[in-house]
Enzyme design. Structure first.
Site, PDB file in Angstrom:
ATOM      1  CD  GLN A 147      -2.332  -1.431   2.773  1.00  0.00           C
ATOM      2  OE1 GLN A 147      -3.527  -1.402   2.955  1.00  0.00           O
ATOM      3  NE2 GLN A 147      -1.500  -1.671   3.743  1.00  0.00           N
ATOM      4  N   GLY A 186      -4.688 -11.773   5.850  1.00  0.00           N
ATOM      5  CA  GLY A 186      -5.700 -12.295   6.768  1.00  0.00           C
ATOM      6  C   GLY A 186      -6.475 -13.465   6.183  1.00  0.00           C
ATOM      7  CG  ASP A 196      -9.522  -2.268  12.551  1.00  0.00           C
ATOM      8  OD1 ASP A 196      -9.901  -1.468  11.683  1.00  0.00           O
ATOM      9  OD2 ASP A 196      -8.864  -1.929  13.559  1.00  0.00           O
ATOM     10  N   PRO A 239      -5.446  -4.837  -1.205  1.00  0.00           N
ATOM     11  CG  PRO A 239      -3.920  -4.164   0.439  1.00  0.00           C
ATOM     12  CD  PRO A 239      -4.488  -3.749  -0.887  1.00  0.00           C
TER      13      PRO A 239
HETATM   14  N1  SAM Z   1     -10.276   2.115  10.415  1.00  0.00           N
HETATM   15  C1  SAM Z   1      -9.907   1.769   9.124  1.00  0.00           C
HETATM   16  C2  SAM Z   1     -10.920   1.942   8.050  1.00  0.00           C
HETATM   17  O1  SAM Z   1     -12.101   1.684   8.260  1.00  0.00           O
HETATM   18  O2  SAM Z   1     -10.548   2.355   6.969  1.00  0.00           O
HETATM   19  C3  SAM Z   1      -9.181   0.482   9.053  1.00  0.00           C
HETATM   20  C4  SAM Z   1      -7.826   0.771   9.561  1.00  0.00           C
HETATM   21  S1  SAM Z   1      -6.598  -0.415   9.596  1.00  0.00           S
HETATM   22  C5  SAM Z   1      -5.237   0.658   9.334  1.00  0.00           C
HETATM   23  C6  SAM Z   1      -6.726  -1.338   8.088  1.00  0.00           C
HETATM   24  C7  SAM Z   1      -5.622  -2.365   8.002  1.00  0.00           C
HETATM   25  O3  SAM Z   1      -6.038  -3.459   7.183  1.00  0.00           O
HETATM   26  C8  SAM Z   1      -4.331  -1.842   7.380  1.00  0.00           C
HETATM   27  O4  SAM Z   1      -3.322  -1.810   8.357  1.00  0.00           O
HETATM   28  C9  SAM Z   1      -4.023  -2.836   6.265  1.00  0.00           C
HETATM   29  O5  SAM Z   1      -2.653  -3.129   6.140  1.00  0.00           O
HETATM   30  C10 SAM Z   1      -4.838  -4.031   6.704  1.00  0.00           C
HETATM   31  N2  SAM Z   1      -5.149  -4.991   5.622  1.00  0.00           N
HETATM   32  C11 SAM Z   1      -5.605  -4.743   4.384  1.00  0.00           C
HETATM   33  N3  SAM Z   1      -5.762  -5.893   3.698  1.00  0.00           N
HETATM   34  C12 SAM Z   1      -5.403  -6.892   4.534  1.00  0.00           C
HETATM   35  C13 SAM Z   1      -5.339  -8.304   4.409  1.00  0.00           C
HETATM   36  N4  SAM Z   1      -5.679  -8.932   3.282  1.00  0.00           N
HETATM   37  N5  SAM Z   1      -4.927  -9.030   5.473  1.00  0.00           N
HETATM   38  C14 SAM Z   1      -4.576  -8.419   6.639  1.00  0.00           C
HETATM   39  N6  SAM Z   1      -4.603  -7.080   6.803  1.00  0.00           N
HETATM   40  C15 SAM Z   1      -5.027  -6.341   5.783  1.00  0.00           C
END
Ligand code: SAM
Length: 300
Positions: free
Chosen positions: A48, A156, A173, A180
């Site tokens: 990202q 995940g 979350d 991703p």
């Molecule tokens: N509060 C936020 C929102 O609603 O936009 C979510 C915040 S949190 C930072 C989102 C996280 O999801 C990021 O750190 C990102 O790296 C993670 N993420 C995205 N795709 C993912 C995946 N396939 N597996 C695990 N984590 C993932």
């Protein structure tokens, strides 16, 4: 005098115009823009594009791939509702899996529950964790140091497909279903999460802003229905997730109808009871949905 006021307002307008701005690119034809008073980090990871900046109204802001993830001013609404709604609904949660959540905000809220024994957080992007710990310390508030927590850097979806542990609550979350995060909105992923949940287990996720992302509501609903007896949504208003209240997805086999008085009793046992947004009354009310959401849910 009038001329002075006019020229002052001209100066103010031109100062605003000169301030660099972050334009959110979530929607093609509309988007919020936030002034950048200080750029803190800009980083391109394998997954990202990350930017962290200071905004005079909202404090520090984290965006991934052009989409606001959180601001210091309103993140508590999101994290409190993401965590305490499932954890206080469940009769006796001992283990939690967080998918995404690398900023540590969900962890900060989970560790307030003394009965939780085991917390696993799986984020795909180490850089979100690293920069959040360094530049957004209030987000995790040292929760990363809690001995109950294990961190895994992995996708995940892959993680849940291969995991052999079970969890009482799974909190997804994640980012939106773009890039991703897309795999975290599929039927296969929900099926794998279901397999990891204990009998009365609860799955919740961030499910977008229904007024603008109606598709996200229908798709997740249809993708979850084959795996869970009870699927639905609750809402909260997070100012920088613009476009109306945001939805949290809910999925469980058990039908949860917890009385407000019970939520109060459970809240008493928490390490902190002084929340920014969450109250048992808000918890109950969050499941009362506006008609435009009900129509989507009922397929009308
Ligand atoms: N509060 C936020 C929102 O609603 O936009 C979510 C915040 S949190 C930072 C989102 C996280 O999801 C990021 O750190 C990102 O790296 C993670 N993420 C995205 N795709 C993912 C995946 N396939 N597996 C695990 N984590 C993932």
């Amino acid at each position: 005098m009038l001329r002075t006021i006019a020229s002052l307002s001209l100066i103010a307008t031109s100062l605003i115009a000169e301030q660099p701005r972050f334009l959110e690119t979530l929607y093609d034809s509309w988007g919020q823009s936030l002034g950048i008073s200080e750029e803190i980090v800009r980083h391109k990871s394998d997954q990202q594009d990350l930017i962290l900046f200071q905004n005079p109204m909202f404090g520090r802001v984290l965006a991934l791939d052009g989409v606001i993830q959180l601001t210091e001013a309103d993140e508590a609404i999101y994290h409190e509702m993401m965590v305490h709604v499932p954890l206080l609904s469940h009769d006796n949660p001992k283990s939690v899996l967080v998918i995404g959540g690398g900023d540590g905000g969900s962890l900060r809220e989970i560790v307030k529950h003394p009965q939780i024994e085991r917390i696993v957080l799986v984020d795909i992007d180490q850089s979100v964790i690293t920069f959040s710990k360094e530049y957004l310390p209030k987000l995790s508030d040292k929760a990363f140091e809690d001995p109950r927590i294990t961190i895994a850097i992995a996708d995940g979806a892959k993680f849940v497909a291969e995991c052999k542990d079970t969890f009482d609550v799974i909190i997804c979350d994640s980012t939106d279903p773009i890039g991703p995060g897309e795999v975290l909105f599929t039927s296969e992923f929900y099926g794998d999460c279901k397999k990891l949940l204990t009998k009365h287990g609860i799955f919740v996720n961030q499910n977008g802003v229904p007024f603008l992302q109606q598709d996200e509501l229908t798709k997740t609903l249809n993708n979850r229905k084959p795996h869970f007896k009870n699927v639905g949504f609750y809402t909260a208003t997070v100012p920088t997730y613009v476009g109306g209240p945001m939805a949290f997805g809910w999925a469980s086999d058990k039908k949860y109808r917890v009385a407000e008085s019970v939520l109060h009793q459970r809240m008493e046992k928490l390490k902190t009871k002084d929340f920014f947004y969450y109250t048992p009354a808000v918890h109950k009310a969050a499941f009362v949905l506006p008609n435009y959401m009900l129509k989507v849910i009922e397929g009308k």
